[in-house]
Motif scaffolding. Structure first.
Motif, PDB file in Angstrom:
ATOM      1  N   ASN A 183      69.045  -9.833 -78.857  1.00  0.00           N
ATOM      2  CA  ASN A 183      68.151  -9.074 -77.979  1.00  0.00           C
ATOM      3  C   ASN A 183      68.983  -7.983 -77.319  1.00  0.00           C
ATOM      4  O   ASN A 183      69.878  -8.274 -76.531  1.00  0.00           O
ATOM      5  N   GLU A 196      64.871  -4.589 -77.918  1.00  0.00           N
ATOM      6  CA  GLU A 196      64.573  -4.807 -79.334  1.00  0.00           C
ATOM      7  C   GLU A 196      65.169  -6.152 -79.749  1.00  0.00           C
ATOM      8  O   GLU A 196      66.120  -6.636 -79.144  1.00  0.00           O
ATOM      9  N   GLN A 197      64.600  -6.731 -80.816  1.00  0.00           N
ATOM     10  CA  GLN A 197      65.111  -8.004 -81.317  1.00  0.00           C
ATOM     11  C   GLN A 197      65.478  -7.862 -82.800  1.00  0.00           C
ATOM     12  O   GLN A 197      64.730  -7.278 -83.575  1.00  0.00           O
ATOM     13  N   TYR A 198      66.652  -8.398 -83.153  1.00  0.00           N
ATOM     14  CA  TYR A 198      67.162  -8.305 -84.517  1.00  0.00           C
ATOM     15  C   TYR A 198      67.609  -9.696 -84.968  1.00  0.00           C
ATOM     16  O   TYR A 198      68.145 -10.464 -84.176  1.00  0.00           O
ATOM     17  N   ILE A 250      65.561 -17.624 -81.764  1.00  0.00           N
ATOM     18  CA  ILE A 250      64.724 -16.706 -80.977  1.00  0.00           C
ATOM     19  C   ILE A 250      64.452 -17.285 -79.587  1.00  0.00           C
ATOM     20  O   ILE A 250      64.575 -16.587 -78.570  1.00  0.00           O
ATOM     21  N   PHE A 303      72.793 -12.712 -77.554  1.00  0.00           N
ATOM     22  CA  PHE A 303      72.473 -13.225 -78.879  1.00  0.00           C
ATOM     23  C   PHE A 303      72.607 -14.738 -78.856  1.00  0.00           C
ATOM     24  O   PHE A 303      73.335 -15.312 -78.044  1.00  0.00           O
ATOM     25  N   THR A 340      67.477 -13.611 -72.062  1.00  0.00           N
ATOM     26  CA  THR A 340      67.045 -12.243 -71.784  1.00  0.00           C
ATOM     27  C   THR A 340      65.986 -12.221 -70.684  1.00  0.00           C
ATOM     28  O   THR A 340      66.045 -11.405 -69.765  1.00  0.00           O
ATOM     29  N   THR A 363      69.907 -14.388 -83.480  1.00  0.00           N
ATOM     30  CA  THR A 363      68.925 -13.478 -82.888  1.00  0.00           C
ATOM     31  C   THR A 363      69.633 -12.667 -81.819  1.00  0.00           C
ATOM     32  O   THR A 363      70.272 -13.232 -80.933  1.00  0.00           O
ATOM     33  N   ALA A 376      67.656 -16.962 -77.357  1.00  0.00           N
ATOM     34  CA  ALA A 376      67.956 -15.576 -76.969  1.00  0.00           C
ATOM     35  C   ALA A 376      66.936 -15.081 -75.949  1.00  0.00           C
ATOM     36  O   ALA A 376      67.297 -14.451 -74.944  1.00  0.00           O
ATOM     37  N   ASN A 377      65.667 -15.369 -76.190  1.00  0.00           N
ATOM     38  CA  ASN A 377      64.614 -14.931 -75.264  1.00  0.00           C
ATOM     39  C   ASN A 377      64.761 -15.582 -73.890  1.00  0.00           C
ATOM     40  O   ASN A 377      64.510 -14.948 -72.862  1.00  0.00           O
TER      41      ASN A 377
END
Length: 191
Positions: free
Chosen positions: A122, A126-128, A50, A65, A57, A120, A53-54
């Motif tokens: 993004n 949205e996040q998956y 996470i 990802f 982004t 992860t 990825a964050n």
């Protein structure tokens, strides 16, 4: 679709590129000019995926990802886990890491282990999360020349050879990362 994979690990990039459909263009951190070392300070594999990825982004405003992977060894209370890459120190040397595992397991019969990868994604605000796990055993010595990381000491369940003895296609069919990437691809194909 163009998507950033938050990694500069050439081995990981090649493994994932090998699985992606042609209509998905994989872009590395280097490709977008990101040369910083993205902090991996979370206490869990999910947390590190996470964070990475964050980071991309938020700074580059691109679909992205990231993955994080850990080797969890039952007899070692799931060590090295989130610290797999730097188990033997900050130099992140695979041979040192494998040597430390083999040394710790020297007189232990229970060699059960599992690799866990969390991806992860993004996308569109949205996040998956996608998780792949493969169970297996730790050998008593390094065997094989392919792969990377702990591959020479890990033999997946129902197989008699290590990941390092498998070709890339064989490994991707059954590996933790391969399983997580399959979930990611299935999801992206529905977008």
């Amino acid at each position: 679709m163009k998507i950033v994979f938050a990694s500069n690990n050439k081995n990981k990039i090649q493994e994932i590129k090998n699985q992606l459909p042609k209509e998905i263009e994989l872009v590395s951190l280097e490709d977008i000019g990101c040369f910083e070392d993205i902090p991996e300070t979370a206490e869990t594999i999910e947390g590190n995926a996470i964070l990475k990825a964050n980071y991309v982004t938020e700074r580059y405003n691109l679909p992205c990802f990231a993955d994080d992977t850990g080797l969890e060894i039952e007899a070692l209370n799931n060590e090295p886990g989130v610290y797999s890459a730097r188990y033997a120190g900050e130099q992140r040397d695979s041979n040192d890491n494998m040597d430390k595992v083999l040394e710790k397991l020297m007189d232990i019969e229970n060699r059960k282990a599992q690799f866990k990868t969390v991806i992860t994604l993004n996308l569109n605000n949205e996040q998956y999360l996608f998780t792949g796990i493969v169970k297996g055993n730790i050998g008593t010595e390094k065997v094989g020349n392919d792969g990377f990381g702990y591959d020479p000491i890990f033999t997946p369940e129902n197989h008699s050879i290590t990941f390092a003895e498998m070709d890339l296609n064989q490994k991707n069919e059954i590996s933790h990362r391969g399983r997580a990437v399959k979930q990611l691809i299935e999801f992206l194909n529905k977008q």
